[in-house]
Each structure stands twice: as C-alpha cells, then as structure tokens.
Design a protein around this motif. Structure first.
Motif, mmCIF file in Angstrom:
data_model
loop_
_atom_site.group_PDB
_atom_site.id
_atom_site.type_symbol
_atom_site.label_atom_id
_atom_site.label_comp_id
_atom_site.label_asym_id
_atom_site.label_seq_id
_atom_site.Cartn_x
_atom_site.Cartn_y
_atom_site.Cartn_z
ATOM 1 N N THR A 293 28.706 30.548 -12.039
ATOM 2 C CA THR A 293 27.256 30.565 -11.951
ATOM 3 C C THR A 293 26.795 30.705 -10.508
ATOM 4 O O THR A 293 27.504 30.300 -9.581
ATOM 5 N N THR A 294 25.631 31.297 -10.328
ATOM 6 C CA THR A 294 24.967 31.256 -9.029
ATOM 7 C C THR A 294 24.269 29.901 -8.914
ATOM 8 O O THR A 294 24.185 29.141 -9.883
ATOM 9 N N LEU A 295 23.721 29.632 -7.737
ATOM 10 C CA LEU A 295 23.012 28.369 -7.541
ATOM 11 C C LEU A 295 22.019 28.509 -6.403
ATOM 12 O O LEU A 295 22.324 29.116 -5.370
ATOM 13 N N VAL A 296 20.816 27.957 -6.611
ATOM 14 C CA VAL A 296 19.879 27.715 -5.519
ATOM 15 C C VAL A 296 19.465 26.256 -5.620
ATOM 16 O O VAL A 296 19.050 25.792 -6.687
ATOM 17 N N LEU A 297 19.592 25.548 -4.509
ATOM 18 C CA LEU A 297 19.323 24.107 -4.460
ATOM 19 C C LEU A 297 18.385 23.823 -3.298
ATOM 20 O O LEU A 297 18.714 24.103 -2.149
ATOM 21 N N GLY A 298 17.205 23.296 -3.601
ATOM 22 C CA GLY A 298 16.239 22.976 -2.556
ATOM 23 C C GLY A 298 15.925 21.490 -2.542
ATOM 24 O O GLY A 298 15.587 20.918 -3.589
ATOM 25 N N VAL A 299 16.041 20.855 -1.379
ATOM 26 C CA VAL A 299 15.677 19.459 -1.205
ATOM 27 C C VAL A 299 14.539 19.400 -0.190
ATOM 28 O O VAL A 299 14.705 19.807 0.960
ATOM 29 N N PHE A 300 13.386 18.914 -0.627
ATOM 30 C CA PHE A 300 12.213 18.807 0.239
ATOM 31 C C PHE A 300 12.129 17.380 0.764
ATOM 32 O O PHE A 300 12.079 16.428 -0.007
ATOM 33 N N GLN A 301 12.110 17.246 2.082
ATOM 34 C CA GLN A 301 12.043 15.937 2.726
ATOM 35 C C GLN A 301 10.962 15.984 3.794
ATOM 36 O O GLN A 301 11.183 16.507 4.885
ATOM 37 N N GLY A 302 9.773 15.456 3.475
ATOM 38 C CA GLY A 302 8.683 15.513 4.440
ATOM 39 C C GLY A 302 8.393 16.956 4.818
ATOM 40 O O GLY A 302 8.235 17.820 3.961
ATOM 41 N N PRO A 303 8.347 17.259 6.132
ATOM 42 C CA PRO A 303 8.012 18.626 6.557
ATOM 43 C C PRO A 303 9.214 19.558 6.666
ATOM 44 O O PRO A 303 9.220 20.464 7.486
ATOM 45 N N ARG A 304 10.245 19.348 5.865
ATOM 46 C CA ARG A 304 11.406 20.231 5.934
ATOM 47 C C ARG A 304 11.939 20.535 4.542
ATOM 48 O O ARG A 304 11.803 19.749 3.606
ATOM 49 N N LEU A 305 12.544 21.690 4.439
ATOM 50 C CA LEU A 305 13.273 22.103 3.241
ATOM 51 C C LEU A 305 14.711 22.358 3.638
ATOM 52 O O LEU A 305 14.987 23.161 4.527
ATOM 53 N N MET A 306 15.646 21.665 2.972
ATOM 54 C CA MET A 306 17.064 21.963 3.130
ATOM 55 C C MET A 306 17.445 22.814 1.914
ATOM 56 O O MET A 306 17.371 22.362 0.769
ATOM 57 N N LEU A 307 17.826 24.047 2.190
ATOM 58 C CA LEU A 307 18.026 25.036 1.134
ATOM 59 C C LEU A 307 19.474 25.497 1.102
ATOM 60 O O LEU A 307 20.011 25.985 2.095
ATOM 61 N N GLY A 308 20.111 25.341 -0.060
ATOM 62 C CA GLY A 308 21.478 25.810 -0.242
ATOM 63 C C GLY A 308 21.539 26.857 -1.334
ATOM 64 O O GLY A 308 20.770 26.794 -2.300
ATOM 65 N N HIS A 309 22.434 27.840 -1.178
ATOM 66 C CA HIS A 309 22.567 28.829 -2.248
ATOM 67 C C HIS A 309 23.958 29.435 -2.275
ATOM 68 O O HIS A 309 24.665 29.472 -1.275
#
Length: 266
Positions: free
Chosen positions: A109-125
C-alpha cells in the motif's frame, strides 16, 4: 506576549469510483490527535484492501496512543522517530500477513501520514498518494511521488506531458508491506491560519486537473461538501480508480494570554 493558536478541522471520504467493484483505499482522521491518514492498496483479489486497512488501523492506533502520552511539547526529532517506528511496525505486520497467507502474496500500500502540532505539519509519505496545500489561492503539491514516472521526469527522460499519457503511471518505487524496510519520506512544514491541506489517492490526482483541484478547494463551502465535490469531479472524468480525499483546515484559535495578562485579570 500573546500568540495565535491554531484549530484544525478534518474530513475524510472514500469512494470506489465508477469502474472498480471494490475499494482498496483506506482513510482515517483523528481530531483529538490532529492526525490524518490515507492509503491506497495494491495486490490481487482483496489483498490491496487488506494492506491499506491494516496500515491505517495500525498506524492510527499507535500514533494516537503515542501522541496522547507525549503531550503537546514535542521535538521534531521525537515526532519523526515515532512516525518511523509506527510505520515500520505496520510494514512488518503487512509483510508478515502476506508471507503467511498465499492469497495476500505481494500485497502492499501507499501511505500519506500527517501530524498537525500547533503551527507545524509533520508529513510522511510512501508511494504516489499525495498531499497538497492551498494557501492564499495557490495550490502546491507538498509530496513528491515515489514512482517510476517521477524518476524518469527527474532524470530528464520524460516530460510531464509525456508522463501524463504514459501506460506506466501506476508503477511505484516505494510501498508499505513489500520489503523488509519501508522508506518513509518525512518533511516538516509551517502551517498558517487559512491553510487547507488535501491528502488524496491517485484516483483523484490523475482524474482532476490541478487547476480544477484549485477551484474546487478554494470554493466557499464546508469541508464535507468540498470532499464530495472532489469525488464527484473524479467520477465525472471517468472514475477509473478508487477515489479518496482527506481534508484538514487550519484556522486561528483564541489568543493565548501571557502571564502578565493573567495576573492582571486575577
């Protein structure tokens, strides 16, 4: 000194499209953990559906639990490491299931994972599912496809116009659950009030032109209405694949009072 906090609103939708009988995409959002996930499965029979479902369920559960325990004051390194560990654990689980069950052999499978923490986005794919950001009317693709076509474009062997009509559009160079090591690409982005983030499978990005995506996302409407219109547009253009949409919108929250302000009000 006062500071503006950010509030996040989420929406997730998925649709089988007009051609395929089953849906091998999976999506999930968690407003409390400020977590967004999308996966596009691959494999024979219902194996792709199994792989994407395992990925989303496993990573959502582990990341939400870790975020709840870690609290809000997270260093970027720790958050990145948690994402890598959760994805690696999911990779091993999917790989183990494919090796133990002949009907699941070769699934991934593909994956996109976004974690929003205050004024930032940690984005994995991993793979060719994407994340876009709409800011001040401009739509920007934040992820870079892990695909054979993208490698050909990067090497100057194909133009984007040639790639758009290639028969090799679905050849990904990274996937979750197919090898011992899943290479998760992680990038960090600053979030601004008014930003709108779109996570999507290629069933949307290949069926709806960039300009049309921009127009649909920029329209004044609720998130669930935007998601429905995006899916409708992909189906109107043929709906050749499963279509999945995850939306996350940032808005300015109440101002946080500084210590002096709180003392004066006491």
């Amino acid at each position: 000194m006062s500071a503006v906090s950010l509030c996040y609103e989420f929406c997730a939708r998925t649709h089988a499209g007009k051609v395929r009988t089953n849906n091998e995409d999976a999506v999930s959002v968690d407003a409390l953990a400020q977590l967004a996930l999308l996966a596009d499965g691959m494999g024979g029979y219902n194996a792709g559906e199994v792989a994407s479902g395992m990925a989303i369920s496993f990573i959502h559960s582990e990341m939400a639990r870790w975020l709840a325990q870690a609290g809000t004051r997270l260093k970027s390194f720790d958050l990145r490491r948690a994402m890598e560990i959760c994805v690696d654990n999911a990779n091993q689980a999917i790989l183990g299931a494919s090796e133990a069950n002949p009907q699941y052999a070769g699934m991934g499978t593909t994956l996109v994972l976004g974690v929003f923490q205050g004024p930032r986005l940690m984005l994995g794919h991993i793979g060719d599912s994407r994340c876009y950001r709409l800011r001040s009317g401009e739509l920007e693709q934040l992820t870079r496809d892990h695909s054979w076509l993208q490698e050909q474009i990067d090497a100057g062997l194909l133009t984007r116009q040639q790639a758009a009509v290639s028969t090799s559009r679905n050849l990904v160079t990274r996937a979750l659950g197919v090898e011992e090591v899943a290479l998760l690409e992680i990038n960090e982005f600053e979030v601004q009030p008014g930003d709108l983030y779109l996570l999507c499978s290629d069933g949307l990005s290949e069926m709806v032109h960039h300009a049309d995506l921009t127009e649909l996302l920029a329209a004044r409407s609720a998130l669930d209405e935007k998601a429905a219109r995006l899916i409708d547009a992909a189906n109107a253009n043929g709906g050749r694949d499963n279509i999945s949409v995850v939306l996350a919108r940032a808005s300015a929250g109440p101002r946080k009072q500084g210590l002096m302000s709180r003392l004066l009000r006491a």
